[in-house]
Design an enzyme around this catalytic site. Structure first.
Site, PDB file in Angstrom:
ATOM      1  N   GLU A   1     130.208  -3.024  10.661  1.00  0.00           N
ATOM      2  CA  GLU A   1     130.454  -3.662   9.367  1.00  0.00           C
ATOM      3  C   GLU A   1     129.762  -5.019   9.264  1.00  0.00           C
ATOM      4  O   GLU A   1     129.403  -5.448   8.182  1.00  0.00           O
ATOM      5  CB  GLU A   1     131.957  -3.836   9.121  1.00  0.00           C
ATOM      6  CG  GLU A   1     132.740  -2.528   9.051  1.00  0.00           C
ATOM      7  CD  GLU A   1     133.148  -1.968  10.421  1.00  0.00           C
ATOM      8  OE1 GLU A   1     132.755  -2.547  11.462  1.00  0.00           O
ATOM      9  OE2 GLU A   1     133.858  -0.943  10.433  1.00  0.00           O
TER      10      GLU A   1
ATOM     11  N   ASP B   1     106.418   4.155  34.963  1.00  0.00           N
ATOM     12  CA  ASP B   1     107.368   4.666  33.967  1.00  0.00           C
ATOM     13  C   ASP B   1     106.683   5.098  32.680  1.00  0.00           C
ATOM     14  O   ASP B   1     105.621   4.593  32.345  1.00  0.00           O
ATOM     15  CB  ASP B   1     108.347   3.568  33.557  1.00  0.00           C
ATOM     16  CG  ASP B   1     109.447   3.380  34.575  1.00  0.00           C
ATOM     17  OD1 ASP B   1     109.638   4.264  35.418  1.00  0.00           O
ATOM     18  OD2 ASP B   1     110.117   2.339  34.501  1.00  0.00           O
TER      19      ASP B   1
ATOM     20  N   PRO C   1     121.820  -3.015  14.137  1.00  0.00           N
ATOM     21  CA  PRO C   1     120.804  -2.112  13.583  1.00  0.00           C
ATOM     22  C   PRO C   1     119.805  -2.854  12.694  1.00  0.00           C
ATOM     23  O   PRO C   1     118.738  -2.321  12.390  1.00  0.00           O
ATOM     24  CB  PRO C   1     121.610  -1.076  12.785  1.00  0.00           C
ATOM     25  CG  PRO C   1     123.002  -1.576  12.720  1.00  0.00           C
ATOM     26  CD  PRO C   1     123.182  -2.631  13.767  1.00  0.00           C
TER      27      PRO C   1
ATOM     28  N   ARG D   1     116.184  -3.062  35.572  1.00  0.00           N
ATOM     29  CA  ARG D   1     115.219  -2.329  36.405  1.00  0.00           C
ATOM     30  C   ARG D   1     113.853  -2.978  36.429  1.00  0.00           C
ATOM     31  O   ARG D   1     113.009  -2.627  37.259  1.00  0.00           O
ATOM     32  CB  ARG D   1     115.157  -0.863  36.000  1.00  0.00           C
ATOM     33  CG  ARG D   1     114.820  -0.626  34.544  1.00  0.00           C
ATOM     34  CD  ARG D   1     115.163   0.791  34.135  1.00  0.00           C
ATOM     35  NE  ARG D   1     114.578   1.776  35.041  1.00  0.00           N
ATOM     36  CZ  ARG D   1     113.281   1.974  35.176  1.00  0.00           C
ATOM     37  NH1 ARG D   1     112.435   1.261  34.471  1.00  0.00           N
ATOM     38  NH2 ARG D   1     112.817   2.873  36.011  1.00  0.00           N
TER      39      ARG D   1
END
Ligand code: 6GU
Length: 237
Positions: A122, A175, A94, A160
């Site tokens: 963690e 897309d 993150p 893809r």
């Protein structure tokens, strides 16, 4: 493209790449995906892969030794400047740079060998990031308990985009996000379903009209759901 995934939960990936486009790309040898258990690189009789954080605090931190051994084994080097050309070692975390279509496009084009490290919530010993990792990537502003779902997302987004992975090469270009907008709405038969009718313009075969309608609808959807994509308020679209 060759992809090696390092994880403490190898079973997580036992079926996730066995469907649809990714499965076909594997069978066509457009991509090779190998899953590795970090524990197999752990030392000592207890195969320890994590330990308590220096300085105190909650949770466990992934130890550096097994990851250094694994990366050295997979890339031939244990310093990122010494990797062969086209090798990228990605930490899913993150704390990483947000994954966007442009990031996926860059990796799909540049990377021939991708090593993905699934971090834990963690943490991972920072020396792994300093010495081994070429890219830290996050899939969004929320916290997952581990990098495994993020690795699966990244692999899907990349595969893809590889040449030959999609049926027609226009599909990826159309897309959502490929032009900075969301995709337009799509319809199939029946033309009238429970009184809900397919827009007339899609039925009349006028391709110029249809393209114009699709552009307008894509812009409309984008304005409603993702105004940030239009105002440039969003980083790198
Ligand atoms: Cl890559 N890992 C974790 N643990 N949480 C995340 C993430 C990654 N991306 C968004 N949240």
């Amino acid at each position: 493209m060759r992809v090696d995934v390092l994880t403490i939960f190898p079973e997580y990936f036992s079926e996730i790449f066995e469907f649809g486009i990714i499965r076909r790309a594997k069978l066509a040898e457009i991509v090779e995906i190998n899953i590795h258990d970090i524990r197999e690189y752990a030392m000592g009789k207890h195969n320890m892969v994590d330990d308590r954080p220096f300085g105190g605090g909650d949770g466990m931190v992934l130890k550096p030794e097994p990851l250094f051994a694994a990366i050295e084994n997979l890339t031939g080097a244990s310093l990122r400047d010494a990797y062969p050309m086209g090798t990228r070692v990605v930490m899913l975390t993150p704390q990483g740079k947000p994954l966007k279509q442009a990031v996926a496009g860059e990796l799909a084009t540049e990377a021939e060998h991708l090593v993905l490290i699934c971090g834990r919530y963690e943490g991972v010993d920072e020396r792994v990031n300093e010495a081994l990792v070429t890219d830290e990537i996050s899939i969004g502003d929320y916290v997952l308990s581990g990098g495994e779902p993020a690795a699966a997302v990244l692999i899907d987004a990349l595969v893809r985009l590889l040449p030959g992975a999609l049926g027609s090469d226009t599909s990826a270009r159309n897309d959502s996000f490929s032009d900075g907008l969301l995709d337009c709405p799509h319809y199939t038969r029946p033309a009238d379903f429970r009184g809900m009718k397919v827009p007339e313009v899609l039925l009349n075969g006028n391709h110029a009209e249809i393209e114009k309608w699709r552009s307008i609808k894509a812009l409309e959807k984008t304005r409603v759901a993702r105004g940030d994509l239009l105002t440039g308020e969003n980083g790198d679209m």
